[in-house]
Design a protein around this motif. Structure first.
Motif, mmCIF file in Angstrom:
data_model
loop_
_atom_site.group_PDB
_atom_site.id
_atom_site.type_symbol
_atom_site.label_atom_id
_atom_site.label_comp_id
_atom_site.label_asym_id
_atom_site.label_seq_id
_atom_site.Cartn_x
_atom_site.Cartn_y
_atom_site.Cartn_z
ATOM 1 N N GLY A 185 10.292 59.316 -9.005
ATOM 2 C CA GLY A 185 8.981 58.678 -9.028
ATOM 3 C C GLY A 185 8.822 57.623 -10.108
ATOM 4 N N LEU A 186 9.879 57.356 -10.894
ATOM 5 C CA LEU A 186 9.748 56.329 -11.929
ATOM 6 C C LEU A 186 9.396 54.997 -11.265
ATOM 7 N N ASP A 187 8.354 54.371 -11.781
ATOM 8 C CA ASP A 187 7.862 53.115 -11.216
ATOM 9 C C ASP A 187 8.980 52.067 -11.118
ATOM 10 N N VAL A 188 8.918 51.253 -10.073
ATOM 11 C CA VAL A 188 9.989 50.283 -9.829
ATOM 12 C C VAL A 188 10.096 49.223 -10.927
ATOM 13 N N GLU A 189 8.947 48.798 -11.445
ATOM 14 C CA GLU A 189 8.982 47.785 -12.499
ATOM 15 C C GLU A 189 9.595 48.369 -13.774
ATOM 16 N N ILE A 190 9.284 49.610 -14.066
ATOM 17 C CA ILE A 190 9.893 50.236 -15.243
ATOM 18 C C ILE A 190 11.403 50.336 -15.032
ATOM 19 N N GLY A 191 11.803 50.695 -13.810
ATOM 20 C CA GLY A 191 13.229 50.759 -13.505
ATOM 21 C C GLY A 191 13.895 49.406 -13.744
ATOM 22 N N HIS A 192 13.197 48.355 -13.376
ATOM 23 C CA HIS A 192 13.697 46.994 -13.550
ATOM 24 C C HIS A 192 13.836 46.659 -15.041
ATOM 25 N N ARG A 193 12.790 46.943 -15.817
ATOM 26 C CA ARG A 193 12.837 46.678 -17.268
ATOM 27 C C ARG A 193 13.911 47.528 -17.934
ATOM 28 N N PHE A 194 14.064 48.733 -17.427
ATOM 29 C CA PHE A 194 15.091 49.633 -17.968
ATOM 30 C C PHE A 194 16.477 48.998 -17.804
ATOM 31 N N ALA A 195 16.769 48.496 -16.606
ATOM 32 C CA ALA A 195 18.076 47.872 -16.367
ATOM 33 C C ALA A 195 18.257 46.640 -17.260
ATOM 34 N N ASP A 196 17.171 45.926 -17.461
ATOM 35 C CA ASP A 196 17.208 44.747 -18.305
ATOM 36 C C ASP A 196 17.530 45.141 -19.756
ATOM 37 N N TRP A 197 16.801 46.128 -20.246
ATOM 38 C CA TRP A 197 17.047 46.607 -21.606
ATOM 39 C C TRP A 197 18.478 47.116 -21.737
ATOM 40 N N PHE A 198 18.866 47.939 -20.786
ATOM 41 C CA PHE A 198 20.204 48.526 -20.823
ATOM 42 C C PHE A 198 21.265 47.436 -20.970
ATOM 43 N N SER A 199 21.168 46.392 -20.145
ATOM 44 C CA SER A 199 22.215 45.378 -20.157
ATOM 45 C C SER A 199 22.214 44.587 -21.463
ATOM 46 N N VAL A 200 21.033 44.228 -21.957
ATOM 47 C CA VAL A 200 20.989 43.469 -23.211
ATOM 48 C C VAL A 200 21.466 44.352 -24.366
ATOM 49 N N ILE A 237 -5.230 50.687 -3.425
ATOM 50 C CA ILE A 237 -4.539 50.012 -4.528
ATOM 51 C C ILE A 237 -5.191 48.654 -4.800
ATOM 52 N N TRP A 238 -5.506 47.956 -3.723
ATOM 53 C CA TRP A 238 -6.181 46.663 -3.852
ATOM 54 C C TRP A 238 -7.502 46.822 -4.605
ATOM 55 N N ASN A 239 -8.278 47.823 -4.228
ATOM 56 C CA ASN A 239 -9.572 48.022 -4.871
ATOM 57 C C ASN A 239 -9.432 48.329 -6.351
ATOM 58 N N ALA A 240 -8.460 49.147 -6.691
ATOM 59 C CA ALA A 240 -8.250 49.438 -8.109
ATOM 60 C C ALA A 240 -7.906 48.138 -8.844
ATOM 61 N N ALA A 241 -7.112 47.282 -8.182
ATOM 62 C CA ALA A 241 -6.707 46.034 -8.828
ATOM 63 C C ALA A 241 -7.897 45.135 -9.101
ATOM 64 N N ILE A 242 -8.831 45.097 -8.162
ATOM 65 C CA ILE A 242 -9.974 44.204 -8.386
ATOM 66 C C ILE A 242 -11.122 44.942 -9.074
ATOM 67 N N GLY A 243 -10.841 46.157 -9.509
ATOM 68 C CA GLY A 243 -11.809 46.868 -10.351
ATOM 69 C C GLY A 243 -12.940 47.520 -9.587
ATOM 70 N N TRP A 255 6.535 47.832 -5.395
ATOM 71 C CA TRP A 255 6.321 46.431 -5.782
ATOM 72 C C TRP A 255 4.917 45.980 -5.417
ATOM 73 N N TYR A 256 4.385 46.536 -4.329
ATOM 74 C CA TYR A 256 3.009 46.186 -3.983
ATOM 75 C C TYR A 256 2.056 46.661 -5.083
ATOM 76 N N ARG A 257 2.234 47.885 -5.524
ATOM 77 C CA ARG A 257 1.385 48.414 -6.582
ATOM 78 C C ARG A 257 1.528 47.556 -7.844
ATOM 79 N N GLY A 311 -1.290 45.268 -9.832
ATOM 80 C CA GLY A 311 -1.619 45.506 -11.235
ATOM 81 C C GLY A 311 -1.360 44.279 -12.087
ATOM 82 N N SER A 312 -0.169 43.715 -11.926
ATOM 83 C CA SER A 312 0.253 42.659 -12.821
ATOM 84 C C SER A 312 -0.532 41.369 -12.593
ATOM 85 N N TYR A 313 -0.922 41.108 -11.360
ATOM 86 C CA TYR A 313 -1.643 39.870 -11.077
ATOM 87 C C TYR A 313 -3.130 40.106 -10.859
ATOM 88 N N SER A 314 -3.618 41.260 -11.326
ATOM 89 C CA SER A 314 -5.002 41.623 -11.028
ATOM 90 C C SER A 314 -5.996 40.584 -11.537
#
Lengths: 218, 874
Positions: free
Chosen positions: B441-456, B864-870, B823-825, B829-832
């Motif tokens: 269940g680890l969020d996809v964006e965190i997984g992405h940042r994790f791989a980024d951190w790992f490689s650097v 999810i959309w509603n949460a994004a627009i508050g 990624w939809y979530r 969130g990121s572009y809310s």
């Protein structure tokens, strides 16, 4: 923070000895610059490796990104000689690189970043007597990433090296701009039958871009 | 750099001109360096130094304010210093100091002015740290409890404001929480009901923000988005829990939590200081007149979750008072010192000395003469792990990290360099723990940042990782997040180094092509027409030859046109001749620029007119009409050429947008269309597509930002010119007539401004279109129409609870759909901030189709959309 510790995003004391403008103008250019000088690169490090690392300080959603990378070349052999310029679209990105990248490793070497007053034609070439960087003239150690013994003939190594040595053989000294700001009506549908010469167009583009750049930094 | 004896100073970063310190500078540095050796011993010495060096109240107050707001770990000691200065000084400290005058009181009065300044600017961190300082002083009986309570209540008042933003609410709540934590004992003795009021106000506020948690939790359950999931904590929840715990214990034993050096010594003889009353000023809404997106796009704030990476016997539990206090201070230190990661690392590794004895396990092998104290039961935590835990917590906060990830990555690198034997293992354990969350269940964006951190990180430490412990996971489904992570990590490592170098670090099992981790050859270009047996080999060679020879654009265009004619005649059975010609032209152009990024830029700049012509459908039979198909073909050909180098696909797309050959909207359309598996297979979004979507969204948003700045600057300039002209007019005694005549001119915009406004409007339209196109794309993947040929049937499945629990048996389809939801979530969130700006239009255009639907997928998309627009759903 700034009062308690020295921030890492300050330019160093380096002054470009061959710049044709006075010190004051140089300092002014530095204070607005979004270009970095990157030193202590391996001769084999590619632009894409540099792009990959420095892109991590890019901030596209604030109008930034990597504009271009200019590889430093040996004046005579036209092979990379261990430095480059990275130009961002925004200054904040260059400062972020000073804070977070300078002093860390790229291609297993600790790279050093410094703000640069901006690329000028000819600056991509080494200034050492032998064509490479001055520092390699003075170096006395053996550094496999920088052509072995300082300023000495280089032994042939891996395939990586051959690729690198040939890569810039075609350099014309003309350096691409990397793309300027968005402009209205940039997508034309004119027929090209009448055809301007692409060089002309390129020149015009570049001139227009540098005008925009000037505006940018006002 | 050994052996180099250069003449320049270039290589000496640390070179600074030696400067003579003025007495004021000495005073300042004495105050700021308080406690670097032994805080308790230094207090009286620093106090004496201040008495000995009269530099004026404002100067000393400012030094203390800097100390408090930039060295949060020293706040209790600054409170103790102030207490000493507050009381009548013993003659040996300040001989001849006038009786009845309290230096500390004057300092406090001046300090307050600074606090008021922070308040006016809504500099929240500074406000909160000053409140901590006042709280300690309340416990020391230097500040009156009643005025402290009023101060905290003015922050809980913010929580009741109508429509208070999450950012403002969260920060105001933290001010109240931390103020109460540190002064609780004194405050409760004064008024237990007020304490309860503060706690209740924060609790009520937290309850109203639950729906926002659906976008910020680092572990995701799509069937239960807002329910708490083990493995993470939320900062304000922690503060609230800590506050309740302390209240239940009547705030006893606070000195177990933080040092209280001000309790030493006698009770103050002077009456306590009453803090003036304050009003937290409202947020300033920038008022300019640029239409819909008038206010500066600020990132929306969300509840801040941190992953739990270590057990509570290793790091403090942040839900406890001590754990919360430590976390809060560490997070502040990390935030404050982003300007100098090296100093930040040093301060973090010395943090233990600012905490009560026994908090952290002492370093083994202490210097001779120093005894290791007995461990305190329930404490004895490991500092390095706690530090790494907090850094990674900040780095993996959703939707965006507090600061850019590169700072955290560089900071961890510095920590490892400073103390490899203690920080290294903490980093290794974190990596293993994060990895274990993948697929759980680890969020996809965190997984992405994790791989980024790992490689650097690995790039800084010789790419040494014990890959072999992950060998068993090579048996998992190829889209399982763990395998996805390994693939990504290796890909990112190769980008930072080179193929052979990374290949050498991997065990044999990973090198096996079937593992799908290491590609079978080094990333490189792939010119489709290279093969002599390819039906278009010869024509492509002729175009390539022209481009290599730097022929004029017109010649290349006519060559392409005659090629079209000849191909149309010969029977290659080509379905789409235009696409083939574009592919030949683009791939050949990229081929001429494939040696490096600069070569690519040069090739593009040399043939910009050709690219524009192609993008406009110039060589096609339709002839010259701007043409979506043509632009899609350009993107497809580029992706085809660099199919073995995803980094270059990103670079080429970025520059095609930069040179305005394609628009960001084109990239989004392409990513949802041809961009996944040549348009075949069920619709989904994986991390490769997400990277392209993000690049396009950011490019569109960045352009609006630049255009807006330009308009604002030009308007300002015109206003100034007008004001100057008016002033001049008034100055030379111009008559009334002239004034009236001049008036109409006032509203004439300069051509530059008109152009800038026009550009801004175009770019805003483009921005809206990119956002709506992305939203459409996600909706098509997640709530497919029955008629959609590539519909993804898994999208509805994977969000059901029973299906999720069976994830051990998931294959490529399920994981692909799950990642798309992720990624939809993240997009929402990121572009809310942008989505909120256009929520009405976007909601109408993209989500009408699913409005009112009871399809669980449609309901979730909407939620999810509603949460994004508050908007909280009822």
């Amino acid at each position: 923070m700034a009062h308690v510790v020295q921030p890492l995003d300050q330019p160093s004391n380096y002054k470009d000895s061959q710049a044709r403008v006075d010190r004051h103008r140089q300092e002014e250019a530095l204070s607005r610059s979004s270009t970095l000088y990157i030193g202590n690169l391996s001769f084999y490090t590619t632009e894409e490796q540099i792009y990959e690392l420095f892109n991590k300080c890019a901030n596209v959603s604030e109008g930034g990104g990597i504009k271009r990378v200019i590889m430093g070349l040996d004046r005579n052999t036209k092979t990379p000689c261990g430095f480059c310029f990275v130009e961002y679209y925004t200054r904040a990105e260059a400062l972020a690189s000073l804070r977070y990248i300078s002093g860390t490793k790229l291609d297993e070497r600790i790279v050093r970043c410094d703000l640069d007053a901006g690329y000028k034609e000819g600056r991509q070439f080494g200034r050492g007597k032998s064509g490479g960087q001055v520092r390699d003239e003075h170096r006395e150690d053996y550094d496999p990433g920088r052509g072995g013994w300082g300023a000495q003939a280089q032994k042939s190594e891996a395939e990586r090296r051959r690729e690198v040595e040939e890569r810039y053989a075609d350099t014309t000294g003309i350096v691409a701009g990397g793309g300027g700001d968005w402009r209205q009506g940039e997508v034309p549908n004119q027929s090209l039958k009448r055809g301007r010469s692409p060089e002309d167009d390129g020149e015009r583009e570049r001139a227009a871009r540098s005008r925009l750049d000037v505006e940018d930094r006002m | 750099m050994s052996g180099y004896r250069g003449r320049g100073r270039r290589y000496r970063d640390d070179y600074r001109e030696p400067v003579q310190e003025t007495p004021e500078q000495r005073l300042r540095s004495t105050i700021l360096k308080l406690g670097e050796v032994d805080p308790l011993q230094e207090l009286h010495r620093v106090a004496k130094f201040i008495y000995d060096h009269p530099a004026g109240i404002p100067f000393v107050a400012e030094c203390i304010r800097i100390g408090v707001t930039e060295q949060p770990h020293k706040i209790p000691y600054y409170a103790a210093l102030l207490k000493i200065l507050h009381e009548p000084p013993p003659p040996e400290i300040a001989p001849g100091f006038p009786e009845g005058v309290s230096l500390g009181r004057s300092l406090l009065e001046d300090f307050w002015k600074g606090f008021q300044g922070y308040l006016d600017q809504l500099a929240w961190r500074e406000i909160r740290l000053c409140i901590q300082f006042f709280s300690h002083l309340t416990t020391a009986n230097i500040v009156s409890a009643q005025s402290m309570i009023s101060l905290l209540l003015s922050f809980t008042t913010v929580l009741d404001e109508f429509g208070v933003s999450q950012g403002r609410g969260k920060r105001a709540a933290l001010c109240a929480v931390e103020g109460l934590l540190m002064a609780g004992q004194a405050l409760k003795q004064h008024s237990a009901t007020s304490v309860l009021d503060i706690i209740n106000a924060v609790q009520t506020y937290v309850d109203t923000t639950t729906f926002l948690k659906s976008l910020a939790q680092p572990m995701v359950r799509f069937h239960a988005l807002t329910e708490p999931i083990e493995g993470s904590i939320e900062i304000l929840d922690c503060g609230l829990a800590a506050m309740k715990t302390l209240n239940a214990q009547d705030f006893a034993n606070l000195s177990d939590i933080f040092p209280q050096p001000y309790l030493d010594g006698p009770e103050p003889v002077l009456p306590p200081f009453d803090l003036p009353s304050v009003l937290v000023p409202p947020e300033v809404v920038e008022m300019d007149t640029l239409g819909e997106s008038s206010s500066e796009v600020k990132r929306e704030e969300w509840p801040e979750y941190h992953l739990t990476l270590f057990d509570n016997d290793v790091v403090p539990d942040p839900m406890t008072p001590a754990g919360y206090a430590l976390k809060s201070t560490l997070l502040d230190i990390i935030d404050i010192y982003d300007v100098n990661r090296k100093e930040c690392a040093r301060i973090l590794l010395e943090f233990a000395k600012w905490t009560p004895a026994g908090t952290f396990r002492p370093k083994p092998n202490p210097p001779p003469g120093i005894e290791i104290p007995d461990p305190v039961p329930g404490k004895d935590w490991q500092l390095e792990n706690t530090v790494v835990d907090n850094i990674l917590g900040s780095m993996f906060a959703l939707p965006d990290s507090r600061q850019r990830s590169m700072f955290y990555i560089a900071l961890i690198t510095e920590l490892c360099k400073l103390s490899p034997p203690t920080v290294g293992p903490a980093v290794g354990k974190s990596i293993r723990k994060l990895y274990s969350f993948l697929g759980d269940g680890l969020d996809v964006e965190i997984g992405h940042r994790f791989a980024d951190w790992f490689s650097v990180h690995m790039s800084n430490f010789n790419f040494q990782w014990v890959w072999k412990e992950w060998i068993p996971d090579l048996q998992l489904s190829s889209q399982n997040p763990r395998r996805g992570f390994m693939r990504k990590a290796v890909e990112f490592e190769i980008r930072l180094a080179y193929y052979d170098r990374i290949g050498r670090t991997l065990p044999e099992d990973f090198q096996n092509p079937q593992a799908q981790i290491l590609p079978d050859k080094a990333p490189g270009p792939d010119y489709e027409y290279d093969d002599p047996v390819h039906p278009y080999h010869d024509p492509a060679q002729s175009i390539l030859g022209l481009l290599r020879g730097r022929s004029e654009v017109a010649d290349v265009v006519s060559a392409l046109e005659s090629l079209r004619n000849s191909l149309a005649e010969s029977n290659h059975g080509a379905a789409n001749l235009d696409s083939i010609l574009r592919s030949i032209a683009i791939q050949s152009l990229l081929h001429t620029g494939s040696r490096s990024f600069s070569h690519f830029l040069n090739a593009v700049e040399r043939y910009l007119p050709l690219l524009r012509n192609l993008a406009a459908g110039g060589i096609s039979s339709s002839g010259g009409i701007p043409n979506l198909e043509a632009r899609m073909d350009i993107l497809t050909a580029s992706a085809q050429f660099w199919k073995r180098n995803r980094q270059m696909v990103g670079i080429v797309f970025d520059k095609l947008m930069q040179y305005q050959i394609v628009d960001p909207t084109d990239v989004v359309s392409w990513a949802f269309g041809s961009g996944h598996g040549n348009g075949e297979g069920p619709l989904k979004v994986d991390y490769c597509q997400w990277d392209l979507l993000k690049a396009a969204l950011d490019k569109a948003n960045g352009r609006v930002m630049i255009a807006k700045k330009r308009v604002i600057a030009l308007r300002k300039e015109e206003d100034e010119n007008r004001a100057r002209a008016n002033a001049d007019g008034a100055g030379n005694g111009a008559s009334m007539e002239v004034d009236t005549d001049a008036k109409p001119d006032d509203h004439v915009e300069s051509p530059a401004l008109t152009t800038a406004v026009k550009a801004f409007n175009s770019l805003t339209r483009e921005q809206k279109s990119v956002l709506s196109c992305t939203l459409d794309g996600f909706a098509a993947c997640l709530v497919p129409l029955p008629s959609e040929p590539n519909k993804n049937d898994f999208a509805r499945e994977v969000i059901q609870e029973n299906v999720w629990h069976n994830r051990i048996n998931w294959g490529t389809g399920e994981w692909g759909a799950w990642e798309t939801w992720g990624w939809y979530r993240h997009f929402c969130g990121s572009y809310s901030a942008y989505l909120r700006t256009y929520s009405t239009t976007l909601g109408t255009v993209s989500l009408t189709r699913i409005e009112g639907s009871t399809d669980p997928a449609a309901v979730l998309v909407k939620k999810i959309w509603n949460a994004a627009i508050g908007v909280e759903e009822t």
